[in-house]
Each structure stands twice: as structure tokens, then as C-alpha cells.
Design a protein around this motif. Sequence first.
Motif, PDB file in Angstrom:
ATOM      1  N   UNK A  24       0.854  -1.187   0.000  1.00 55.29           N
ATOM      2  CA  UNK A  24       0.000   0.000   0.000  1.00 55.29           C
ATOM      3  C   UNK A  24       0.887   1.233   0.000  1.00 55.29           C
ATOM      4  N   UNK A  25       0.814   2.042  -1.048  1.00 59.70           N
ATOM      5  CA  UNK A  25       1.685   3.205  -1.165  1.00 59.70           C
ATOM      6  C   UNK A  25       3.133   2.774  -1.170  1.00 59.70           C
ATOM      7  N   UNK A  26       3.931   3.378  -0.288  1.00 58.19           N
ATOM      8  CA  UNK A  26       5.350   3.012  -0.221  1.00 58.19           C
ATOM      9  C   UNK A  26       5.587   1.879   0.760  1.00 58.19           C
ATOM     10  N   UNK A  27       4.539   1.404   1.403  1.00 54.54           N
ATOM     11  CA  UNK A  27       4.701   0.345   2.403  1.00 54.54           C
ATOM     12  C   UNK A  27       4.635  -1.016   1.715  1.00 54.54           C
ATOM     13  N   UNK A  28       5.743  -1.724   1.762  1.00 55.57           N
ATOM     14  CA  UNK A  28       5.775  -3.060   1.178  1.00 55.57           C
ATOM     15  C   UNK A  28       5.047  -4.045   2.076  1.00 55.57           C
ATOM     16  N   UNK A  29       5.404  -4.031   3.351  1.00 59.05           N
ATOM     17  CA  UNK A  29       4.738  -4.907   4.309  1.00 59.05           C
ATOM     18  C   UNK A  29       4.989  -4.352   5.698  1.00 59.05           C
ATOM     19  N   UNK A  30       3.939  -4.217   6.481  1.00 55.17           N
ATOM     20  CA  UNK A  30       4.092  -3.677   7.827  1.00 55.17           C
ATOM     21  C   UNK A  30       2.982  -4.193   8.714  1.00 55.17           C
ATOM     22  N   UNK A  31       3.304  -4.414   9.967  1.00 56.29           N
ATOM     23  CA  UNK A  31       2.321  -4.792  10.976  1.00 56.29           C
ATOM     24  C   UNK A  31       2.332  -3.726  12.062  1.00 56.29           C
ATOM     25  N   UNK A  32       1.166  -3.200  12.391  1.00 59.76           N
ATOM     26  CA  UNK A  32       1.056  -2.153  13.397  1.00 59.76           C
ATOM     27  C   UNK A  32       0.406  -2.726  14.649  1.00 59.76           C
ATOM     28  N   UNK A  33       1.195  -2.934  15.718  1.00 61.84           N
ATOM     29  CA  UNK A  33       0.592  -3.348  16.989  1.00 61.84           C
ATOM     30  C   UNK A  33       0.017  -2.106  17.670  1.00 61.84           C
ATOM     31  N   UNK A  34      -1.288  -2.045  17.833  1.00 57.55           N
ATOM     32  CA  UNK A  34      -1.898  -0.809  18.323  1.00 57.55           C
ATOM     33  C   UNK A  34      -2.377  -0.978  19.761  1.00 57.55           C
ATOM     34  N   UNK A  35      -3.485  -1.646  19.965  1.00 59.29           N
ATOM     35  CA  UNK A  35      -3.948  -1.893  21.320  1.00 59.29           C
ATOM     36  C   UNK A  35      -4.607  -0.675  21.945  1.00 59.29           C
ATOM     37  N   UNK A  36      -4.918  -0.763  23.245  1.00 60.66           N
ATOM     38  CA  UNK A  36      -5.673   0.298  23.912  1.00 60.66           C
ATOM     39  C   UNK A  36      -4.825   1.546  24.159  1.00 60.66           C
ATOM     40  N   UNK A  37      -5.519   2.628  24.590  1.00 56.48           N
ATOM     41  CA  UNK A  37      -4.823   3.857  24.949  1.00 56.48           C
ATOM     42  C   UNK A  37      -4.483   4.725  23.762  1.00 56.48           C
ATOM     43  N   UNK A  38      -3.394   5.490  23.890  1.00 57.68           N
ATOM     44  CA  UNK A  38      -2.994   6.498  22.916  1.00 57.68           C
ATOM     45  C   UNK A  38      -1.790   5.984  22.141  1.00 57.68           C
ATOM     46  N   UNK A  39      -1.973   5.825  20.829  1.00 57.73           N
ATOM     47  CA  UNK A  39      -0.884   5.416  19.941  1.00 57.73           C
ATOM     48  C   UNK A  39      -0.517   6.581  19.037  1.00 57.73           C
ATOM     49  N   UNK A  40       0.759   6.947  19.042  1.00 54.58           N
ATOM     50  CA  UNK A  40       1.266   7.985  18.141  1.00 54.58           C
ATOM     51  C   UNK A  40       2.051   7.326  17.022  1.00 54.58           C
ATOM     52  N   UNK A  41       1.837   7.807  15.803  1.00 55.39           N
ATOM     53  CA  UNK A  41       2.556   7.290  14.639  1.00 55.39           C
ATOM     54  C   UNK A  41       3.353   8.437  14.045  1.00 55.39           C
ATOM     55  N   UNK A  42       4.666   8.284  13.993  1.00 52.39           N
ATOM     56  CA  UNK A  42       5.533   9.337  13.463  1.00 52.39           C
ATOM     57  C   UNK A  42       6.409   8.755  12.365  1.00 52.39           C
ATOM     58  N   UNK A  43       7.149   9.617  11.699  1.00 57.18           N
ATOM     59  CA  UNK A  43       8.056   9.190  10.642  1.00 57.18           C
ATOM     60  C   UNK A  43       8.415  10.360   9.762  1.00 57.18           C
ATOM     61  N   UNK A  44       9.458  10.193   8.981  1.00 59.52           N
ATOM     62  CA  UNK A  44       9.890  11.255   8.082  1.00 59.52           C
ATOM     63  C   UNK A  44       8.825  11.526   7.019  1.00 59.52           C
TER      64      UNK A  44
END
Length: 565
Positions: free
Chosen positions: A10-30
Motif C-alpha cells: 500500500x503506497x510506499x509500504x511493502x509490508x508492515x504490521x502495526x501493533x496498536x492496542x488500547x490507549x494512545x498510539x502515536x505514529x511518526x516518521x519522516x
Amino acid sequence: MIEEMRLRDLGVIAEATLPIGPGFTAITGETGAGKTMVVTGLGLLMGQRADFGAVRSGAAQATVDGVWVVPDEGAVIDRVRDAGGDVEPLADGTAELMLGRSISREGRSRASVGGRSAPAGVLADLADELVVVHGQSDQLRLRSAVAQRDALDRFGADPLAQALGDYRTAYESHRVLASELEQLVTEHDARATEAQSLRAAIAEIEQIAPVAGEDAELTQRTARLAHVEELRGAAAIAHDALSGEPHLPDVTSLIADARRALERAGATDPTLEEFAGLAADIGYRTSDLAAGLAGYLADLDEAGPHELAALEDRRALLGGLVREHGSLDAAIALLDSGSARLVELDDDDDRIARLTSEVAAAEASLDAAATALTAARKSAAGRLGDAVTEELRALAMPDARVEVSVIPGAESAAGRDDVAILLAPHPGADPRPVSRGASGGELSRVMLAIEVVIAGVDPVPTFVFDEVDAGIGGAAAIEVGRRLARLAEASQVIAVTHLAQVAAFAGNHLSVVKESDGSVTASSVRRLEGTEREAEMARLLSGLSSSDAALEHARELLALASAGD
């Protein structure tokens, strides 16, 4: 809540798994690493329109899978099972729900719900119960009157929901009655003409009084009378042959003689006894045939020329009905159906009078429901304005004031009110609609404040914020992070951010990392902890992940967030 997401091509992501779970998850990156693809993937799981250009270069298709933890009963489970899917029960009264979506470069899209293929519309239905997504486009949506009214209605909770439900019931009842009345009045002349035509047709049918199958019977009788002499001659010859008149042997007597002779000899030979039985049967049949022919000749003698003329006249009358109605059966059926229709048409004037009265009563009920809904909205508007104003003080807008205006608007299924959220950003300023008077940063904080306030009365399982902190920095950004963490106390919060001040408050920090092998760029996601997280925070603060000053600042931010100051 979302337990995990898996993205492929998907887009530039070849393969990725996002462990999210409860609470507040921040996603950062260039920039360009693919952070927004996380929100894009989530949008696909929520049934949004597929952008087939999002398939990674060189791949045939992109896939997104999500694992949700949901209550083991309720609207979500019911919708999943209606679609043919199912969930995996867990031990704590919850269940695990699998959702999936794939899009191909050729333009095909497939969805799966609870392990079964399903239309993307089912994902959209589930999205209403599972996730609220806010991006910069949603800040623009907050500028619309409809979105502002919806926000007020959510905040009003049960009392306002009851008033809105009562109004919608009254609105629909009035709409149906008014539509029926309008149709009757508009079609009155046409219906009167139909009644006149129908009445004439029924009178004609009743006068002719047709009987089912009569036309076929008359056709047969007419043909018989038209050939009466030919029929009489044939019947007479046959009768004379059987009865022996005037000069022929009596066939009946001859058969009787044969039967008696066979009966006498039958005592000696049983075979002849059987023949005697056959001869007896033939004799009975011959006698019946002769009697029947005699009766037939008598009937022909009674029929005169006048009967043929009468039959032709009757056939002409029935033929007219057939030409007009298609068949004699249809004409007969019209007596029943047409009579019922005529009763309905003849009642038009009375129905118009009744409906006029019912519409007036429905309109009075609608007015009362609209008044009650407006009152409920105005009551909620004052409380919402005060609560959002208080929340903005904590979002580094201490002098801002929010008012929620409820004014008369065009009638619709949602009421007769226009709702506007007004913002006075500093003392002495006149409140102006956020659609015209708020900057991007102010609008971000107003939207967040509204969500925090509404979540207190109408919790949402999961909030997703896509760079809603755009245009914010410094102390305001710290307060945004603090408020997202507060929101995460009651709901799952996922925020794609470029601000360290926001990411510091997350209990789960994921980084989208871009790598390059010289030809294909791909991204992967990993959870950050300890020094890795400090380095990412430093990068967000200064662009340098190894700067001592930035690292020290990062540690200060993390300590501040951890202390809950």
C-alpha cells in the motif's frame, strides 16, 4: 478497539504490521515515509472508496487486514452475522473480529468481514460503530453547518436524541399524509374520469350478465344449429340402423338372439359363456345408443330458426365484451375488482376531507416536535459552548470563547434549525463562525476540544487523528498531546503526528521508517521504546536524532508527559 493492522503493498509500504492496542498510539516518521498510508489503510477497512493508484509500484494488489476487539453482543456482532461472517469469542466478554480489504491495480476491490466475503458497504456500516476519523479534510468538514449540527446532537445525548427521534417520526408521518393528499388533489379530475368510465363498463357487464365459459358454449351451439339438417340426417340413419325401422332388421333383437344362443351353449363350453357376457354388454350399449339418438333427434326438432338468431345476437354481445376487455373472464373479473375500485374512487371527496384534517393534525404534531427539538438543541448548545470554551483554555487558548448558535432554518428530516459554532479568539472580539473566523491551528484545537467534550457523553471506541495538530506548536502542541491522552482514557486514540510534543503523551509510539535499496522504496513500522524513542523525539524536535540538546529536550518532554503535568 483496533488490536492490530497489517498492510501489504500500500503506497510506499511493502509490508508492515502495526501493533496498536488500547490507549494512545502515536505514529511518526519522516515526510514521505508513508505515515498517511496507515490512515489510508484504515479508511479502506472502513469501506471508503478505493484509490487504485495507492497500490505500490510493481505490485498487483494492495491488502489491508485489521483485528478488532469488540463486545461479544450488540450492533457490530449483529451486522457481521447478517453479512455471513463470525467472530472469535474471547474470555472477557469480548470477541475478535477480522476485517480485510484488497484493491488491485486493474480496479477490483474485495472486502471480507468475519472471514467471509462481503460488500464494501458492510465495512462502511461497521465504521459508524467502530471508528471516528479526523484528518485535515475533516477540519474543513467542521466548517459545514450539517457537521456542526451533528456535533451538537451528539453532545445532547439521550434527551436530544429522543427529541430528534420524535421529530423524525412526526416529520415522516406528515410527509406521507401530505404526499397522499397532494396526489389525490392533483389527480382528482383524472380519477373522476376513471370512475365515470368504470361505472359505464360495470353497467354494461351487469346488463349482459356473462357467465364464465359461455362464449365457448355458444360457439358450439351455434355451429350445431347452423348444420341442423346434416346432423338430423346422420342421427336418423344411425337410429334407424339400430332400431330396425322401417325395413331394416332390429339390431337390438338380433344381438339379444345371439346372447341367448351363446348362453344356452355356455353350459357346455365356458368360452361361449364369456362371449354371451360380451353380447349382453353390447346389447345394453346398443339400447343406450338408440335411446340417446332418439333424444338427440327430439332436441333438434325443437330448435327453430329463431333460436339460431338469438344465439348469434348473444354471441355478438359477448364478442363486444371480449374486444373491450381482452377476454370474457377479464370482463367478469372486472365486476369484482372494478366495483372495489369504484368504491375507492367515489370516496375521493371524503378522503380529501379526511386527509386534509389528518394533515392539519400531523402538521400540529410536527410543529410541536420541532419546537421541542429546537428547545433541546438550545439547551445543549449553551452547555456545549461552555464546555468547549473551558477545554480551549487547556489547549493554550485561554481567552477564546465558543458559542453555539441555534437559529431557524429550512425544514428537513433533521429539524428546522441551523446550527453554527462561533469562536471569539480573544476578549473584545465578536464571535464569528469557525467556517470564516478560525485559522487552521485554531480550528484543529476547536475540533479536538469538541471531540473531548462529546466523548464524555457519547463515547466512541476509536478516534483516529491524521495530523490534526497542523499549524500548532510550542505550549499549544503540549496541551493537544495532553488532551489526546485524556481522550484515550475512555477511547482508543491513534494520532499520526509530526510533533514531538504530541507524541510524548502516547503510551504506544510507532515509527514508520523509510528504507531504500536503490530501486524500490519501502517502509516498515516498528514500536519505539527507550533510547530509540528518545532519538525519534529528538528528530521530531530538531531534525537531528543524535543532537545532545535535542535528546535532552526529548527526555524532558517524555518526563513531562509521564508525570502528567
